[in-house]
Every structure is written in C-alpha cells, then in structure tokens.
Design a protein around this motif. Structure first.
Motif, PDB file in Angstrom:
ATOM      1  N   ASP A 128      42.487  47.105  41.801  1.00  0.00           N
ATOM      2  CA  ASP A 128      42.299  48.557  41.819  1.00  0.00           C
ATOM      3  C   ASP A 128      42.036  49.059  43.227  1.00  0.00           C
ATOM      4  OD1 ASP A 128      42.690  48.882  39.111  1.00  0.00           O
ATOM      5  OD2 ASP A 128      40.570  48.760  38.606  1.00  0.00           O
ATOM      6  N   ASP A 129      41.190  48.347  43.956  1.00  0.00           N
ATOM      7  CA  ASP A 129      40.894  48.767  45.328  1.00  0.00           C
ATOM      8  C   ASP A 129      42.141  48.715  46.205  1.00  0.00           C
ATOM      9  OD1 ASP A 129      38.261  49.503  45.090  1.00  0.00           O
ATOM     10  OD2 ASP A 129      37.446  47.559  45.688  1.00  0.00           O
ATOM     11  N   ILE A 130      42.928  47.666  46.058  1.00  0.00           N
ATOM     12  CA  ILE A 130      44.155  47.558  46.861  1.00  0.00           C
ATOM     13  C   ILE A 130      45.161  48.618  46.439  1.00  0.00           C
ATOM     14  CG2 ILE A 130      46.168  46.099  47.297  1.00  0.00           C
ATOM     15  CD1 ILE A 130      44.309  43.696  47.359  1.00  0.00           C
ATOM     16  N   ALA A 131      45.275  48.861  45.138  1.00  0.00           N
ATOM     17  CA  ALA A 131      46.233  49.852  44.659  1.00  0.00           C
ATOM     18  C   ALA A 131      45.936  51.238  45.208  1.00  0.00           C
ATOM     19  CB  ALA A 131      46.232  49.884  43.131  1.00  0.00           C
ATOM     20  N   GLY A 132      44.683  51.534  45.484  1.00  0.00           N
ATOM     21  CA  GLY A 132      44.309  52.846  46.012  1.00  0.00           C
ATOM     22  C   GLY A 132      44.314  52.932  47.521  1.00  0.00           C
ATOM     23  N   SER A 133      44.823  51.916  48.190  1.00  0.00           N
ATOM     24  CA  SER A 133      44.755  51.856  49.646  1.00  0.00           C
ATOM     25  C   SER A 133      46.134  51.885  50.290  1.00  0.00           C
ATOM     26  CB  SER A 133      44.039  50.569  50.085  1.00  0.00           C
ATOM     27  OG  SER A 133      42.760  50.489  49.504  1.00  0.00           O
ATOM     28  N   ASP A 134      46.170  52.397  51.506  1.00  0.00           N
ATOM     29  CA  ASP A 134      47.376  52.313  52.329  1.00  0.00           C
ATOM     30  C   ASP A 134      47.348  51.067  53.210  1.00  0.00           C
ATOM     31  OD1 ASP A 134      48.676  55.075  51.846  1.00  0.00           O
ATOM     32  OD2 ASP A 134      46.611  55.585  52.343  1.00  0.00           O
ATOM     33  N   TRP A 135      46.150  50.749  53.707  1.00  0.00           N
ATOM     34  CA  TRP A 135      45.956  49.587  54.558  1.00  0.00           C
ATOM     35  C   TRP A 135      44.890  48.683  53.941  1.00  0.00           C
ATOM     36  CZ3 TRP A 135      48.087  48.161  59.369  1.00  0.00           C
ATOM     37  CH2 TRP A 135      48.933  49.094  59.971  1.00  0.00           C
ATOM     38  N   VAL A 136      45.113  47.376  54.020  1.00  0.00           N
ATOM     39  CA  VAL A 136      44.105  46.378  53.670  1.00  0.00           C
ATOM     40  C   VAL A 136      43.729  45.668  54.962  1.00  0.00           C
ATOM     41  CG1 VAL A 136      43.581  44.297  52.346  1.00  0.00           C
ATOM     42  CG2 VAL A 136      45.013  46.100  51.345  1.00  0.00           C
ATOM     43  N   VAL A 137      42.437  45.678  55.291  1.00  0.00           N
ATOM     44  CA  VAL A 137      41.978  45.200  56.594  1.00  0.00           C
ATOM     45  C   VAL A 137      40.912  44.127  56.395  1.00  0.00           C
ATOM     46  CG1 VAL A 137      41.029  45.882  58.829  1.00  0.00           C
ATOM     47  CG2 VAL A 137      42.373  47.523  57.497  1.00  0.00           C
ATOM     48  N   GLY A 138      41.020  43.043  57.157  1.00  0.00           N
ATOM     49  CA  GLY A 138      40.033  41.971  57.092  1.00  0.00           C
ATOM     50  C   GLY A 138      40.185  41.037  58.268  1.00  0.00           C
ATOM     51  N   CYS A 139      39.692  39.818  58.103  1.00  0.00           N
ATOM     52  CA  CYS A 139      39.724  38.833  59.205  1.00  0.00           C
ATOM     53  C   CYS A 139      40.603  37.637  58.843  1.00  0.00           C
ATOM     54  CB  CYS A 139      38.304  38.383  59.528  1.00  0.00           C
ATOM     55  SG  CYS A 139      37.235  39.721  60.097  1.00  0.00           S
ATOM     56  N   ALA A 160      51.095  42.995  47.408  1.00  0.00           N
ATOM     57  CA  ALA A 160      51.095  44.314  46.760  1.00  0.00           C
ATOM     58  C   ALA A 160      51.905  45.348  47.532  1.00  0.00           C
ATOM     59  CB  ALA A 160      49.659  44.805  46.602  1.00  0.00           C
ATOM     60  N   GLY A 161      52.447  44.968  48.686  1.00  0.00           N
ATOM     61  CA  GLY A 161      53.263  45.895  49.454  1.00  0.00           C
ATOM     62  C   GLY A 161      52.483  46.816  50.363  1.00  0.00           C
ATOM     63  N   ARG A 162      51.217  46.485  50.623  1.00  0.00           N
ATOM     64  CA  ARG A 162      50.416  47.303  51.516  1.00  0.00           C
ATOM     65  C   ARG A 162      50.543  46.808  52.955  1.00  0.00           C
ATOM     66  NH1 ARG A 162      50.928  49.367  47.293  1.00  0.00           N
ATOM     67  NH2 ARG A 162      49.297  50.340  46.022  1.00  0.00           N
ATOM     68  N   GLN A 163      50.227  47.691  53.898  1.00  0.00           N
ATOM     69  CA  GLN A 163      50.128  47.266  55.280  1.00  0.00           C
ATOM     70  C   GLN A 163      48.810  46.523  55.453  1.00  0.00           C
ATOM     71  OE1 GLN A 163      52.069  50.138  58.243  1.00  0.00           O
ATOM     72  NE2 GLN A 163      51.154  51.514  56.729  1.00  0.00           N
ATOM     73  N   VAL A 164      48.851  45.445  56.213  1.00  0.00           N
ATOM     74  CA  VAL A 164      47.681  44.579  56.344  1.00  0.00           C
ATOM     75  C   VAL A 164      47.343  44.412  57.818  1.00  0.00           C
ATOM     76  CG1 VAL A 164      46.756  42.259  55.948  1.00  0.00           C
ATOM     77  CG2 VAL A 164      48.120  43.386  54.179  1.00  0.00           C
ATOM     78  N   LEU A 165      46.056  44.553  58.118  1.00  0.00           N
ATOM     79  CA  LEU A 165      45.571  44.555  59.491  1.00  0.00           C
ATOM     80  C   LEU A 165      44.444  43.537  59.644  1.00  0.00           C
ATOM     81  CD1 LEU A 165      45.695  46.166  62.260  1.00  0.00           C
ATOM     82  CD2 LEU A 165      43.792  47.506  61.346  1.00  0.00           C
ATOM     83  N   CYS A 166      44.507  42.741  60.708  1.00  0.00           N
ATOM     84  CA  CYS A 166      43.411  41.850  61.068  1.00  0.00           C
ATOM     85  C   CYS A 166      42.538  42.555  62.092  1.00  0.00           C
ATOM     86  CB  CYS A 166      43.949  40.542  61.636  1.00  0.00           C
ATOM     87  SG  CYS A 166      42.659  39.483  62.316  1.00  0.00           S
ATOM     88  N   CYS A 167      41.223  42.633  61.820  1.00  0.00           N
ATOM     89  CA  CYS A 167      40.320  43.364  62.712  1.00  0.00           C
ATOM     90  C   CYS A 167      39.324  42.448  63.412  1.00  0.00           C
ATOM     91  CB  CYS A 167      39.609  44.482  61.967  1.00  0.00           C
ATOM     92  SG  CYS A 167      38.497  43.920  60.653  1.00  0.00           S
ATOM     93  N   ILE A 168      39.689  41.203  63.635  1.00  0.00           N
ATOM     94  CA  ILE A 168      38.816  40.312  64.416  1.00  0.00           C
ATOM     95  C   ILE A 168      38.646  40.909  65.808  1.00  0.00           C
ATOM     96  CG2 ILE A 168      38.613  38.027  65.484  1.00  0.00           C
ATOM     97  CD1 ILE A 168      40.125  36.895  63.082  1.00  0.00           C
ATOM     98  N   PRO A 169      37.417  41.070  66.264  1.00  0.00           N
ATOM     99  CA  PRO A 169      37.191  41.724  67.566  1.00  0.00           C
ATOM    100  C   PRO A 169      37.491  40.788  68.734  1.00  0.00           C
ATOM    101  CG  PRO A 169      35.103  41.099  66.582  1.00  0.00           C
ATOM    102  CD  PRO A 169      36.155  40.783  65.555  1.00  0.00           C
ATOM    103  N   PRO A 170      37.638  41.329  69.934  1.00  0.00           N
ATOM    104  CA  PRO A 170      37.862  40.496  71.114  1.00  0.00           C
ATOM    105  C   PRO A 170      36.760  39.446  71.268  1.00  0.00           C
ATOM    106  CG  PRO A 170      38.235  42.801  71.644  1.00  0.00           C
ATOM    107  CD  PRO A 170      37.660  42.769  70.258  1.00  0.00           C
ATOM    108  N   GLY A 171      37.163  38.239  71.607  1.00  0.00           N
ATOM    109  CA  GLY A 171      36.217  37.140  71.745  1.00  0.00           C
ATOM    110  C   GLY A 171      36.072  36.288  70.510  1.00  0.00           C
TER     111      GLY A 171
END
Length: 304
Positions: free
Chosen positions: A248-259, A270-281
C-alpha cells in the motif's frame, strides 16, 4: 519421521517473505508437507499468507522432518541453530539467501561457521555472488516466489499520479543497530539510517519536481521513534507510515527511497522510481539493480 516433511525456519522479514510465498505454492501443488519454527517478524508474515500455521520448538520440528529450510539474517541465530541441529541428526539443511550482500556473515556465530548443505537464491546475480562466496557449496537458483507475488499484486494497480507534487516513501533499515550488534560501532558503514533520511530531506529539490510529502516507513526491526528527531525538523511535509502494508505504501508513492533494503527492489518491481540516499562518506549501495538512482549523483548535478 514424516516422509517429505520440511521444517521451515524463519525469523527476519526478508527471508520470511520469500519462504512463506514459496510454501504457499508448494501447499497449493501438494508438493511437500511442512512444519514451522517461526520467531520475530516471520510470525506475522507467515500468518498473513498461511493463516497462522502451528508454531513448534526447533527440536520438535526437526524430529518430525526429513530436512530443514531456513531463512538467514542478523537479528537472530535461529537459522544457524537449525543448521547446526540438522547436522547433528544427519538431516539435509538448505538456507535461502534473500538479498545480495553480507553472505558470509550470515553463517558465522561466535567465530564458528554453520554452513548448510545447499544454498538457494532467487536470481542469477545472487547465484553468482553466492557461488563466489561459498566455492564448492551447491547453490541453486530456484526463483523468488515473493517477487512473483509482488508482480501479481501490482499488475492491476495504477501509478499514483499526484498533480500536487511527488509522494516519496522512505523505507528504513536498522543500519545503526545492525552495525552496533555485529561490529560494536554504530557507524561501521559510515552512516546511520537517521543520517540517510536527513540527507534525503536536505536534497529533495534535486529530485526534479516539487515534493508534496515524504512518508517514513521504519523497518520491522527498528523502533519508529528512531526518526523523530529528524522528522521534527520538517513537520509539515514528513510523517510516519500510518500502519499500511508495504504494498500500500509503495502503491501510493512516486519514489521509493532507501539505502540497501529489499523494499527498494520491491519498488522497482512495482514500477516506481527508486533512489538510494546513502550520504557522502557511507559505504556505497550494495544492491546490484542498475535502475536504482543515487541521490549523491542527483545532488552533485543540481549543484553544478
């Protein structure tokens, strides 16, 4: 002992999702009988798919079974306990690797190796990685029944399409807790999940369109209060998931973001855009899927 009866052993959520989907298929086809040893998040996951199967102590389940099939993970020693007990009873043990990272660490407890007789994986990339990590140990690509379930789940769902702005889902991981437990250092990998969320929130303008909301979904292994301090700095745009399931959470999202979480791969399926948000370092993302976008690259491009 019941012929063709398998003791299914699971604790961590990732392995439990795959094993429960696999068992559901085997039951539908009357392929094998199963008894269950379930702890932690696995109990709820199996109950949702199989109607709360009877849960047995490990020694009792092994006594009734001809083999054991277990998940792997860092939250519990249940999987390696099952492998060790099966070895003492000369029963075959199979471990399912549900991810693409930290393979060898999953089978070491107290400096001792507890390797199964065979390893199962869900795709060709994992098969190659496991074969490199465990030369000489049989590795079989049996497919990923959980991913098949995901594809069926989303086939009738439409993308959210939010004209008011992007909906971003941050899928958490117990990065700090895992690092502290395994290595005695919460910053072993160079960052925590809180720092990753803060990095995302500081660079939302790099995502190419206005962001209307950010939903934070903690991992089942962490305390939702983990993110309070970071979220309180953005009270009008960030909120916790309201108890929905992952789909449900993914279905309601445009982007899925994690590490490095499996939920990011679910987002891709699910066909969503996926982003890795690991910070510099931080240690780079270990997920092998080339479709994953990296926030460090977007932020660098936006700053240029």
């Amino acid at each position: 002992m019941i012929a063709e009866c398998v003791a299914v052993v699971a604790h961590d959520a990732g392995g439990a999702e795959i094993l429960s989907s696999l068992v559901r298929r085997e039951r539908a086809a009357s392929l094998r009988q199963h008894v269950f040893v379930l702890e932690g998040p696995a109990r709820q996951i199996f109950a949702a798919k199989l109607g709360a199967p009877e849960n047995l102590p490990l020694d009792e389940a092994l006594a009734m079974s001809s083999s054991v099939l277990c998940g792997t993970g860092w939250q519990s020693t249940l999987g390696t306990d099952a492998i060790a007990l099966a070895r003492t009873q000369n029963k075959r043990s199979v471990a399912f690797l549900d991810h693409w990272v930290n393979y060898r660490e999953r089978f070491i407890r107290g400096g001792e190796w507890f390797l199964p007789d065979e390893i199962w994986v869900g795709d060709a990339i994992a098969r190659d990685l496991a074969s490199q990590a465990f030369p000489g140990l049989p590795v079989a690509d049996v497919g990923n029944a959980y991913f098949d379930d995901i594809r069926q789940e989303f086939v009738m769902r439409r993308p959210p399409g939010t004209p008011q702005g992007l909906s971003v889902l941050f899928v958490g991981e117990a990065i700090r807790e895992h690092a502290l437990r395994a290595y005695g250092d919460p910053l072993h990998w160079g960052y925590t999940q809180q720092q990753a969320l803060a990095y995302l929130l500081d660079h939302l303008d790099a995502m190419g369109a206005p962001v209307a909301q950010v939903i934070v979904r903690p991992h089942p292994a962490e305390d939702p209060a983990n993110y309070d301090e970071v979220m309180n700095k953005h009270p009008h745009r960030v909120q916790l998931s309201q108890g929905h399931d992952l789909f449900d959470d993914i279905a309601g999202s445009d982007w899925v973001v994690g590490c490095n979480t499996m939920a990011m791969v679910v987002g891709l399926i699910a066909g969503r855009q996926v982003l890795c948000c690991i910070p510099p370092g931080g240690r780079p993302c270990m997920l092998p899927q080339p479709q994953i976008v990296h926030l460090q690259s977007l932020a660098s491009a936006a700053a240029a």
